[in-house]
Design a protein around this motif. Sequence first.
Motif, PDB file in Angstrom:
ATOM      1  N   ARG A  85      35.782 -27.011   9.430  1.00 23.08           N
ATOM      2  CA  ARG A  85      35.554 -27.655  10.721  1.00 23.08           C
ATOM      3  C   ARG A  85      35.434 -26.671  11.871  1.00 23.08           C
ATOM      4  NH1 ARG A  85      40.533 -26.953  12.636  1.00 23.08           N
ATOM      5  NH2 ARG A  85      42.213 -26.907  11.097  1.00 23.08           N
ATOM      6  N   GLY A  86      35.669 -25.366  11.629  1.00 24.30           N
ATOM      7  CA  GLY A  86      35.559 -24.380  12.696  1.00 24.30           C
ATOM      8  C   GLY A  86      36.785 -24.366  13.595  1.00 24.30           C
ATOM      9  N   ARG A  87      36.709 -23.525  14.659  1.00 22.73           N
ATOM     10  CA  ARG A  87      37.846 -23.364  15.574  1.00 22.73           C
ATOM     11  C   ARG A  87      37.720 -24.209  16.828  1.00 22.73           C
ATOM     12  NH1 ARG A  87      37.767 -17.865  17.506  1.00 22.73           N
ATOM     13  NH2 ARG A  87      35.762 -17.510  16.514  1.00 22.73           N
ATOM     14  N   LEU A  88      36.501 -24.641  17.150  1.00 24.15           N
ATOM     15  CA  LEU A  88      36.265 -25.325  18.423  1.00 24.15           C
ATOM     16  C   LEU A  88      36.513 -26.820  18.292  1.00 24.15           C
ATOM     17  CD1 LEU A  88      35.256 -24.801  21.338  1.00 24.15           C
ATOM     18  CD2 LEU A  88      32.968 -25.378  20.524  1.00 24.15           C
ATOM     19  N   ALA A  89      37.127 -27.403  19.323  1.00 25.02           N
ATOM     20  CA  ALA A  89      37.320 -28.864  19.402  1.00 25.02           C
ATOM     21  C   ALA A  89      37.989 -29.411  18.139  1.00 25.02           C
ATOM     22  CB  ALA A  89      35.981 -29.563  19.646  1.00 25.02           C
ATOM     23  N   SER A  90      39.176 -28.882  17.829  1.00 25.56           N
ATOM     24  CA  SER A  90      39.894 -29.343  16.631  1.00 25.56           C
ATOM     25  C   SER A  90      40.448 -30.750  16.791  1.00 25.56           C
ATOM     26  CB  SER A  90      41.043 -28.375  16.330  1.00 25.56           C
ATOM     27  OG  SER A  90      41.927 -28.291  17.442  1.00 25.56           O
ATOM     28  N   HIS A  91      40.744 -31.154  18.040  1.00 23.29           N
ATOM     29  CA  HIS A  91      41.221 -32.519  18.342  1.00 23.29           C
ATOM     30  C   HIS A  91      42.533 -32.853  17.633  1.00 23.29           C
ATOM     31  CE1 HIS A  91      37.811 -33.881  20.733  1.00 23.29           C
ATOM     32  NE2 HIS A  91      37.023 -33.256  19.874  1.00 23.29           N
ATOM     33  N   PHE A  92      43.383 -31.860  17.405  1.00 15.41           N
ATOM     34  CA  PHE A  92      44.678 -32.171  16.806  1.00 15.41           C
ATOM     35  C   PHE A  92      45.497 -33.087  17.713  1.00 15.41           C
ATOM     36  CE2 PHE A  92      44.146 -28.023  14.403  1.00 15.41           C
ATOM     37  CZ  PHE A  92      43.961 -28.647  13.188  1.00 15.41           C
TER      38      PHE A  92
ATOM     39  N   ARG B 111      31.878 -29.848   8.856  1.00 17.46           N
ATOM     40  CA  ARG B 111      32.277 -29.970  10.255  1.00 17.46           C
ATOM     41  C   ARG B 111      31.768 -31.287  10.860  1.00 17.46           C
ATOM     42  NH1 ARG B 111      29.911 -29.804  14.929  1.00 17.46           N
ATOM     43  NH2 ARG B 111      31.169 -29.371  16.793  1.00 17.46           N
ATOM     44  N   LEU B 112      30.511 -31.627  10.574  1.00 19.76           N
ATOM     45  CA  LEU B 112      29.965 -32.881  11.094  1.00 19.76           C
ATOM     46  C   LEU B 112      30.747 -34.068  10.545  1.00 19.76           C
ATOM     47  CD1 LEU B 112      27.897 -34.552  12.599  1.00 19.76           C
ATOM     48  CD2 LEU B 112      26.303 -34.224  10.704  1.00 19.76           C
ATOM     49  N   ALA B 113      31.092 -34.023   9.262  1.00 18.99           N
ATOM     50  CA  ALA B 113      31.902 -35.105   8.691  1.00 18.99           C
ATOM     51  C   ALA B 113      33.248 -35.205   9.405  1.00 18.99           C
ATOM     52  CB  ALA B 113      32.110 -34.860   7.201  1.00 18.99           C
ATOM     53  N   SER B 114      33.854 -34.049   9.731  1.00 12.81           N
ATOM     54  CA  SER B 114      35.166 -34.076  10.398  1.00 12.81           C
ATOM     55  C   SER B 114      35.071 -34.699  11.783  1.00 12.81           C
ATOM     56  CB  SER B 114      35.743 -32.659  10.486  1.00 12.81           C
ATOM     57  OG  SER B 114      35.102 -31.892  11.498  1.00 12.81           O
ATOM     58  N   VAL B 115      33.971 -34.416  12.516  1.00 12.82           N
ATOM     59  CA  VAL B 115      33.818 -35.002  13.859  1.00 12.82           C
ATOM     60  C   VAL B 115      33.617 -36.512  13.754  1.00 12.82           C
ATOM     61  CG1 VAL B 115      32.473 -34.960  15.987  1.00 12.82           C
ATOM     62  CG2 VAL B 115      32.902 -32.835  14.754  1.00 12.82           C
ATOM     63  N   LEU B 116      32.871 -36.955  12.746  1.00 16.49           N
ATOM     64  CA  LEU B 116      32.718 -38.394  12.533  1.00 16.49           C
ATOM     65  C   LEU B 116      34.062 -39.037  12.209  1.00 16.49           C
ATOM     66  CD1 LEU B 116      29.417 -38.246  10.493  1.00 16.49           C
ATOM     67  CD2 LEU B 116      29.720 -39.634  12.546  1.00 16.49           C
ATOM     68  N   TRP B 117      34.879 -38.391  11.384  1.00 17.40           N
ATOM     69  CA  TRP B 117      36.210 -38.925  11.073  1.00 17.40           C
ATOM     70  C   TRP B 117      37.071 -38.981  12.331  1.00 17.40           C
ATOM     71  CZ3 TRP B 117      36.589 -35.135   6.371  1.00 17.40           C
ATOM     72  CH2 TRP B 117      35.874 -35.664   5.298  1.00 17.40           C
ATOM     73  N   ILE B 118      36.965 -37.947  13.181  1.00 18.15           N
ATOM     74  CA  ILE B 118      37.733 -37.943  14.434  1.00 18.15           C
ATOM     75  C   ILE B 118      37.320 -39.132  15.288  1.00 18.15           C
ATOM     76  CG2 ILE B 118      38.031 -36.726  16.626  1.00 18.15           C
ATOM     77  CD1 ILE B 118      37.865 -34.096  14.953  1.00 18.15           C
ATOM     78  N   ASN B 119      36.018 -39.393  15.382  1.00 19.15           N
ATOM     79  CA  ASN B 119      35.562 -40.555  16.161  1.00 19.15           C
ATOM     80  C   ASN B 119      36.092 -41.856  15.568  1.00 19.15           C
ATOM     81  OD1 ASN B 119      34.143 -39.289  18.216  1.00 19.15           O
ATOM     82  ND2 ASN B 119      32.257 -39.164  17.044  1.00 19.15           N
ATOM     83  N   ARG B 120      36.164 -41.921  14.236  1.00 23.20           N
ATOM     84  CA  ARG B 120      36.709 -43.136  13.625  1.00 23.20           C
ATOM     85  C   ARG B 120      38.200 -43.272  13.948  1.00 23.20           C
ATOM     86  NH1 ARG B 120      35.042 -44.553   7.623  1.00 23.20           N
ATOM     87  NH2 ARG B 120      36.309 -42.771   7.041  1.00 23.20           N
ATOM     88  N   VAL B 121      38.933 -42.169  13.951  1.00 21.37           N
ATOM     89  CA  VAL B 121      40.350 -42.208  14.319  1.00 21.37           C
ATOM     90  C   VAL B 121      40.510 -42.731  15.744  1.00 21.37           C
ATOM     91  CG1 VAL B 121      42.366 -40.772  14.813  1.00 21.37           C
ATOM     92  CG2 VAL B 121      41.077 -40.409  12.710  1.00 21.37           C
ATOM     93  N   ILE B 122      39.659 -42.239  16.663  1.00 26.76           N
ATOM     94  CA  ILE B 122      39.740 -42.698  18.054  1.00 26.76           C
ATOM     95  C   ILE B 122      39.452 -44.198  18.144  1.00 26.76           C
ATOM     96  CG2 ILE B 122      38.690 -42.501  20.340  1.00 26.76           C
ATOM     97  CD1 ILE B 122      38.124 -39.553  19.678  1.00 26.76           C
TER      98      ILE B 122
END
Length: 602
Positions: A249-256, A210-221
């Motif tokens: 990554r869980g259900r919260l804050a998926s950022h799709f 999940r932490l890796a996914s949030v870091l990837w989301i920040n990189r996408v942004i």
Amino acid sequence: MTAAAVRPKARAQARRLGRSAWALLHEDSSRSALLAEQALDSAGDDPVARGWALLTHGFQQLFFATPAEAVPVLDAAQAAFTAAGDAAGRILAGSGLARAAWRAGRFADALELALSLRGEGLRVLRGEQRGVLLNAIAGCYSAQGRSDLAFAYMYEALRDAAPTRGPGHGLDAVLHCNLAHELLQIGDCHEALRHVDSGIQRCRRLNNPRLASVLWINRVIGLTELDRTQEAIADIHRICELPADASGRGRLASHFETLAIAALRAGETALGAELVARAEAAYHADIPDEHVELAVARALLAQAGGRLEDALAALQPGLGLAGEPPAPGLSHRVRCLYLLTRADLLERLGDAAGALAAMRQWQHVHLQRSALASRARYQAAALQTELLRLQQQVDEHDARRREIEAVNAQLSRRVAEVQALQERLRQQATRDELTGLFNRRHLNETLPQMLALARRERQPLAVAIIDLDHFKAVNDRHGHASGDRLLAAFGRLLATNSRRSDVACRYGGEEFCLLMPRTDALAARRKVAALLRRWRAECFDLGGARLDSLSFSAGVADSERCPGCETTLLKAADDELLAAKRQGRNRVFAADGPPPDVPAAA
């Protein structure tokens, strides 16, 4: 062996399991959850074991479920720690409840609760535990758009959480992720991507998808903000492949919706449509950013299908959140994104007046964002000093058992850290990271002062605006890394060939600005023309491809030939730049000067 003899051993084992579960929360999320279950099963009526097991489970619910599911678990953990007289556990449970409040959109309640824990927390907590509390306070400030205070707490938490020996608890990777998020809110994308890379590198030693996914989301942004969306596609696929449960990554804050915007801007319409559908089906807390980004994603999808009226209609639900006044908790980044998208659609539909109004709103918000960035960098250092003072009080309380030399050494080290941070923040506020030149913020602050000085001294001040020719083609053909290399090289050339009194700035993108005091337009044109000859002589090897005969176009004006304010002077130079580009580029024009010599064509 009797039951009475067994019970103390079982209690000690349950406590070890509970504390181990908490220690592994960020480092190994799956094993942390397993140990928490085992601790809870064997804890019986022991409040310490139950407290640490419930605390871990509550934070897991925050990460992988919803705030509503996390709150009763964290309440139970806090009650257990209160019964056990465990102040550290009680404060950590309180910090989790504060996080749950802001994730549910109750921003003011969250901050009030987090700040009520600060004084006791700084006395009781140490290391990673203190980092958890400081990070929670930072998150509450971030949710209110107060990046200046969020930064200060994040940097302090990162200092406390950084591992000194061994792999550590993984909180430092979380803080790199959160720092990246906050830097994206104020538009410092390059620094944000640096923290993302640090977090991803740290994540390679963790088991926390999940932490890796949030870091990837920040990189996408960050890549989307820098208009490098094609580079984000691989990260989007990585995120989508993770399961939406505690193993992923869980259900919260998926950022799709965030991923959909990047995919659609990269021209990946099918992927964008799939992500919009997943965003519409996902759980959404009462977070304005998520709702506004979903409206933008729907609009971009309709626009990609040529349905401009539908696209504008899709934006409409976000207008109440992103308009004036904005919804509490809506970030400047997302508001700018919304207003730019709206302005673009209105222009495409022929509504010039509406597009202009939206652009004016965007300009207003962009200026607020820039001001927030400047304030954040400086005020972060100021609050660091406050935190240092609070820590000093704690140290004085413990000083009876320490030698005074040790206390002085600790304080000196902390003061040096604050001073180093202040210097880094000052550099970030005025320097362009890629070229090393001053940035546009510094130009906006310096030009009025230099113009006023020129008037007092009755001397001309020349301004040159330089635009690298065909730079987009270099990016398209050789990649953005090669383009960045050219920008850095030109920055060095400009700095090397400037006087100490000159001010060289990166104006934006591939544009540069040079301020030359006590120089008229004709002398400035000769100087810039000489710079053009040197640039044309440069040669670059871009992965086996030779790139030479580069050129730029430039416009020059001075304060005597173009009297007025700094805006007038910049516009005069910009007009000459446009004239030079219309005449075929590769030349320097000066306001009210004779036609310049044109260098030989490539």
